[in-house]
Structures are given as structure tokens and as C-alpha cells.
Design a protein around this motif. Sequence first.
Motif, PDB file in Angstrom:
ATOM      1  N   THR A 134      -7.996   2.669  -4.167  1.00  0.00           N
ATOM      2  CA  THR A 134      -9.243   2.901  -3.437  1.00  0.00           C
ATOM      3  C   THR A 134      -9.074   2.569  -1.959  1.00  0.00           C
ATOM      4  OG1 THR A 134     -10.548   2.386  -5.407  1.00  0.00           O
ATOM      5  CG2 THR A 134     -11.678   2.261  -3.285  1.00  0.00           C
ATOM      6  N   GLN A 135      -8.383   1.483  -1.678  1.00  0.00           N
ATOM      7  CA  GLN A 135      -8.155   1.038  -0.308  1.00  0.00           C
ATOM      8  C   GLN A 135      -7.301   2.029   0.464  1.00  0.00           C
ATOM      9  OE1 GLN A 135      -7.446  -3.252   0.018  1.00  0.00           O
ATOM     10  NE2 GLN A 135      -5.628  -2.771   1.208  1.00  0.00           N
ATOM     11  N   ARG A 181      -9.206   5.277   1.211  1.00  0.00           N
ATOM     12  CA  ARG A 181     -10.181   5.039   2.281  1.00  0.00           C
ATOM     13  C   ARG A 181      -9.487   4.928   3.641  1.00  0.00           C
ATOM     14  NH1 ARG A 181     -11.304   0.639   4.768  1.00  0.00           N
ATOM     15  NH2 ARG A 181     -10.313  -0.687   3.199  1.00  0.00           N
ATOM     16  N   LYS A 182      -8.412   4.150   3.711  1.00  0.00           N
ATOM     17  CA  LYS A 182      -7.718   3.945   4.991  1.00  0.00           C
ATOM     18  C   LYS A 182      -7.172   5.253   5.555  1.00  0.00           C
ATOM     19  CE  LYS A 182      -6.178  -0.882   4.917  1.00  0.00           C
ATOM     20  NZ  LYS A 182      -4.989  -1.762   5.013  1.00  0.00           N
ATOM     21  N   SER A 215      -7.709  -1.273  -7.181  1.00  0.00           N
ATOM     22  CA  SER A 215      -8.293  -1.664  -5.895  1.00  0.00           C
ATOM     23  C   SER A 215      -7.464  -1.138  -4.729  1.00  0.00           C
ATOM     24  CB  SER A 215      -8.392  -3.191  -5.827  1.00  0.00           C
ATOM     25  OG  SER A 215      -8.851  -3.619  -4.564  1.00  0.00           O
ATOM     26  N   GLU A 273       0.832  -1.207   0.000  1.00  0.00           N
ATOM     27  CA  GLU A 273       0.000   0.000   0.000  1.00  0.00           C
ATOM     28  C   GLU A 273       0.865   1.254   0.000  1.00  0.00           C
ATOM     29  OE1 GLU A 273      -3.924  -1.726   2.396  1.00  0.00           O
ATOM     30  OE2 GLU A 273      -2.228  -0.871   3.494  1.00  0.00           O
TER      31      GLU A 273
END
Length: 215
Positions: free
Chosen positions: A186-187, A190-191, A183, A154
Motif C-alpha cells: 500500500t505504501q 501510494r508513494k 502495508s 520498499e
Amino acid sequence: MLPPPPVRVLVAERDPAVRSRLGALLAEADGIEVIGTAADATAARTTLRSRLPDVVLLDLRLAPLGPVFRRPAVVALVTFDSDAGILRALRDGASGYLLRSARRNELIKVVRLAADGHVVLSPDASRRLVSAATRLSGPRDERLAGVDRLSVREREVLAGIGSALTNAEIASRLGVEEPEVRSLVTQVVRKLGCAHRTEAGLLAYERGLCRPGHS
């Protein structure tokens, strides 16, 4: 097979020298058509309605143009003293920002990315904007701590976002498929509790995952 239609660009810039320079650089680029230039908000609004550009390069010193920050894509033209205006434009949905003095390759890349729907960061302006975000957006300690809690993959994706890479470019750099990167983006957004990838990219700069001018 017919080539894709050119990206239609409106340059709305108060300074005549900057307006002329940007228009000339874009006019020389393959796949880009400058459909008009404007020196004030009235002329910009008229061209917006009549010519329907894909991208607007917008001088933030002009009066507000109205609800144009969704489509066409708007890229804010800024100087190093535009802090509050840049942040306001990004919050209103602008696709990104670009220094008026941007080099030709960076200018063309940002225009094409914005036309494709990407939120774009101008590496040459990012250090200043990080400073502005810190001063004007309130406490960021929790979000910065959130960067440290991301997985290694990430954080690699976040560094790519901060370097203004597209999803495809991040996928190529990491040796993975583009849907996986999509994906992960987006993750990560959001995190970190960010509104969009531009804000996440600013955190990447502030945390030292990338440096302005490097990709």
C-alpha cells in the motif's frame, strides 16, 4: 472439513482454437471449473448473467461487455499488438492480462490469483506492456525517479509485485510477516502515485527491478 468450492471460469475468446486450448487446460486443473465458453460478446453476457463466474478470461477484441471489471474478476487475453486495449482494460479495473499463448502453469496461477482478488501481471507479456505504457500514458520520469527514492525494503517489495508474487510469496521471499508486506505494498503504490499494484509492477519492470519470465 469440506474443500473450498472450485474457481468458476468463463472463457470468452473469439478464436476457436485458443478458446478450446484454454478451456481444456483449465478443465484439467484441480479446484477450477470451466462453467462456459463464449465466442462473442452476446454469448459472454448471457453466461455472465446466468452462471455467475468468479473469473472471466476476456478477449479484448470482443465488443465491450459492460461493467464487469469489478466482480467477477476479469483477466484480459492479449496478443503482442494489444497495447492500447490492455492499458484501457487495466484502467477500467481488470485484474490483469495474460498472453493467449500462456503456458499451463502460468494460466492456472493467474486465474487463481485473480479469483483471490489480486491484480496480476503476466511475466511473458510485461516487456511489451511496459513499452506501451511509456508511449501511451504520458511522461513517467517522475514516477521512475520515485522508484529510486524508495527504501531498500520498499524496492524489494516492488520487485516482488513486478514478478507477479502474492503478498504471502513476497513475505516468504523476504522473511517477514504477510501483514508487513501488505502495508508496504500500500505504501509503495501510494508513494509512486499509482492507481493500483499492476501499475506499480510495470514501473518495477521499466526500472529493471525484475525481468519478464523471472520471479
